[in-house]
Design a protein around this motif. Sequence first.
Motif, mmCIF file in Angstrom:
data_model
loop_
_atom_site.group_PDB
_atom_site.id
_atom_site.type_symbol
_atom_site.label_atom_id
_atom_site.label_comp_id
_atom_site.label_asym_id
_atom_site.label_seq_id
_atom_site.Cartn_x
_atom_site.Cartn_y
_atom_site.Cartn_z
ATOM 1 N N ASP A 249 0.726 -1.215 -0.001
ATOM 2 C CA ASP A 249 0.081 -0.004 0.073
ATOM 3 C C ASP A 249 0.842 1.278 -0.046
ATOM 4 O O ASP A 249 0.658 2.339 -0.647
ATOM 5 C CB ASP A 249 -0.903 0.134 1.180
ATOM 6 C CG ASP A 249 -2.218 -0.540 1.054
ATOM 7 O OD1 ASP A 249 -2.619 -0.891 -0.237
ATOM 8 O OD2 ASP A 249 -3.010 -0.581 1.802
ATOM 9 N N LYS B 18 -2.143 2.953 -2.441
ATOM 10 C CA LYS B 18 -3.392 2.066 -2.512
ATOM 11 C C LYS B 18 -3.714 1.299 -3.637
ATOM 12 O O LYS B 18 -4.729 1.679 -4.100
ATOM 13 C CB LYS B 18 -4.520 3.175 -2.044
ATOM 14 C CG LYS B 18 -4.422 4.117 -0.924
ATOM 15 C CD LYS B 18 -4.989 3.106 0.460
ATOM 16 C CE LYS B 18 -4.515 3.661 1.817
ATOM 17 N NZ LYS B 18 -4.551 2.857 2.891
ATOM 18 N N GLY B 19 -3.091 0.479 -3.949
ATOM 19 C CA GLY B 19 -3.262 -0.615 -4.888
ATOM 20 C C GLY B 19 -3.183 -0.042 -6.197
ATOM 21 O O GLY B 19 -3.626 -0.809 -7.361
ATOM 22 N N MET C 12 -0.944 0.142 -9.268
ATOM 23 C CA MET C 12 0.023 -0.130 -9.961
ATOM 24 C C MET C 12 0.156 -0.118 -11.491
ATOM 25 O O MET C 12 -0.761 -0.119 -11.994
ATOM 26 C CB MET C 12 0.401 -1.814 -9.754
ATOM 27 C CG MET C 12 1.083 -1.958 -8.285
ATOM 28 S SD MET C 12 0.824 -3.720 -8.044
ATOM 29 C CE MET C 12 -0.760 -3.501 -6.980
#
Lengths: 305, 344, 293
Positions: A231, A236-237, A239
């Motif tokens: 995170d 928060k995810g 990528m």
Amino acid sequence: MDQQAQDIAISGKHRVFSLLRIWAISRNTFTQLVRMKVFYFMLIFSALIIGANLLFLSFTFEQELKILKDVSFGAMSLFASIFAIVGTALLIPKDLEDRTLYTILTKPVPRIEYLIGKLLGILLLIAVSILLMSLLFFAVLYIRQHGILAEKIASIPRQVSEADIESFRESIFSRGLQPELLLGVVAVFLKAAVAAAVALFVSTFASSTLFTIIVSLVIYFIGHAQALALDFYFAKGEMHSAGQRFFAGLIGVVFPNFQLFNVADGLTAGEVISTSLMARLVGLTAFYLTIYSLVSWLVFAKKEL
Amino acid sequence: MPLERDMEMEFKEQGFRDWSPGLSSRDQLTQAAFVGALGGFRSLVASVYHLKAHNSFVKKNWGEVERYRTVTASLQPKFWSYWDLAVWDMAWNAYGYYRGEAEEYSDDFKGWHIENIIMPTYLQKGIDYAKRGLEWLPDDYRLLKVIADIYDQKMGNAEKAAEWYLKASRKPEAPPHVYRAYAHQLTLCAGREKEAYRVTEDLYRNSGDLTLTLLRDLERLEDDIARRAARDMTYEQLRDAALAEDAGYLEMASFAGYLLEVRKDFSAAVDIYEKVAGHSQAPTFYRRKLAFLMADHPKKAVEAYQMLKTLALSDPAALRREDMSRIAQLESRLGIAKQKRIRP
Amino acid sequence: MANSSTPAVQIEGLTKVFRLPFKQEKVVAVDGLSLQVDAGEVYGLIGPNGSGKSTTMKVLLGLISPSAGKASIFGLDSGDTASRGSVGFLPENPYFYKYLTGSETLAFYGKLCGLSRKQIRERSDELLEMVDLTGARDRRLGGYSKGMLQRIGLAQALVGDPRLVVLDEPTAGVDPAGSRKIRDLVLELKRRGITVILSSHLLEQVQEVCDEVGIIFNGRLVREGKLNDLIAIEDQSEIVLQNATPQLLERIAEMVEGEEGAQLLRCGNPRTTLERLFLQEIKEGSKQGGEDA
């Protein structure tokens, strides 16, 4: 060659994969651990739970039941994880050190069977200890919630109506022994199972018990923190590049996300977990067990003993 | 791993396990506790800090209490009780402790300082905890209610208290008394009497649970309306309204109040009040009012006593505590035998 | 299906090179070793510590894989798990699960060999009797002496009714009485027609029981053959007397002196001739090794 030997040679056709052999190894592993008196830990566990009971003075029943659940789940998770890691680490390196492994692998036992047998033996031990712990935990919880109800009724000076008793019962018991707690127990087992698989993998290339324990513990802790770390790095995810995704995936495989298994933390705070999520947790565990067993086997099959 | 990320997201959507150790709590955890919290013993570590907070409370070390409460609540922010305890420790326990201190040093500057700086700070800390808890548990009526409680019990701010009680009452799990608390606070807000009356009357007509507070509030509000009408309207206007075919009991009561207070026409007032008390919509407290009005009048005393006796049997909630001594006086004046007297 | 003409063990050109971790060095533990053991034979593998005996055995048993060459048991490659269906192994200084009793140990290994419950019971009774541990069958192995452990180890090796038994230093650390007991057991196996390979650095033991002997040094088989052939010295004869008085020995010496060409080399109490032979081979071996380098 004498007649008897020839008979054996003819009748004793070798089976490539035998559940009976695996079961023999699992049971032996279990027996060995039991006779190492690991179940004495139950004394400590009982002491913890009963000790937790004594801390309750001057708290509301909601807090009291929560502390009881926290301490019980915490202790269960602790013991289960310790058994998983230390138990596994004790077995394979010790077999190797004592050359007991030679006597097993020079029987017609494929190495994968040995690994699976050991893992199942550990899982059996973990399952039995969790079962014992949860029985005690549930019993204490049951006794406490009835005790609290009785105290509550006794504390009211006037005559208490049936409906009042019913509503006390409802509000106390809903924070006491509830079926959802079983999900927490299952999650404790699943987590320990993954930890055992990790330790199994480590012990296939480690040369000592201590090394196995330390490396497994490191993986265990990193596994707890990995989601946080990802995170942190990937905001928060999100990528972006394939490289980042690969990196995150790699971290995810090497370090299982142990935080996912902490269902009990939420349960004791009165949260609800869906069955589908629980089912996927089981699936995730199966995935990890398979992957780690396979990788362990790849290492162990080539290992020079 | 994609599967894990998915599950993680879903956990978060379900409001489950959504936790990362915020800086505030991380700084205040010992290293061992932090590792424990990370290692899957979050809830256990929270319990331990809960006990530590309790110890500090016993020692009255409020700084420590605050620190430990912050840790506990941020470790398990979805457990409402941890927020509630934090609020309680700040706005009740610490506040109460400093109130004692302030009284001790009431003549000093120290006393002034405690009362005007420290005590309000702890109330604000309590409110802040509840608001932070609400970020995690936006649907928890208890955290909304506790803010209202602070405004009501500690600050005497009826406006704010009413506002938060109303918010709390709108949550699905809020019990009816939260809305009644809102109604009560509303009656205390100067200038909002009409709104208060609408809410209170609606409660009186439609909720099954008539509490004393509700009845007293309604009586007070209706008295107020009658008094206002008597002040703002002419005799003719009042009379016409009260004697109209479809006159409500409130119009009659206003007229009766005028007759009594302004005209000092006792018997005319009693006549109208009798009509009010007999009105099907009128709350029972008008019967009490009427009875005590008549009790002071020698000719009507016996009748008044009968009314009170009936009221005591049929609707004891309409009578107040202080009424008992007046009834006793009346009884001795009328020479009622001891065994026949009204017993509470 | 292996028939009686298949050799029990066949090792061809076996080479095993170990890489030392974190170093560039390699260690050649076994170097082009070939040997064959026929069914029913008792074969002794002798050599000093570190000569490659254990490595050879481990390759044969599939515990490690060869760098080159191959090993097979009754025609089945050692890498194949099935080849271990007809072999029993007793490692050097074995430790078993000390929390198990004697009979539980045999039951465990019996299950690994795929025996039925009934077979296990029968085999256990028979083997415990054979290794003289019937009285200790319900005691945990933690309380066994070294000799008892060695014997339960032997029973364990035999539980699957193997046609080949491999014993690595079976008498290491065992007292003389226990050692003799193990020797008797090996002879018993031989009598039953079971092929035995044993390694030892105690030559006396090998000499007493082995039909055929291989001498390993520096990973190579330096000498192999029937024991009698190896130790017989063609132009020498040996007379062993009992209760001979010094006077008698003196007369014999005089008789020898009178004979043309004959010579009395030594006179004394008999010694292990194999040991002499062994030392001699070692000496030659190191000379050769030096020349190679």
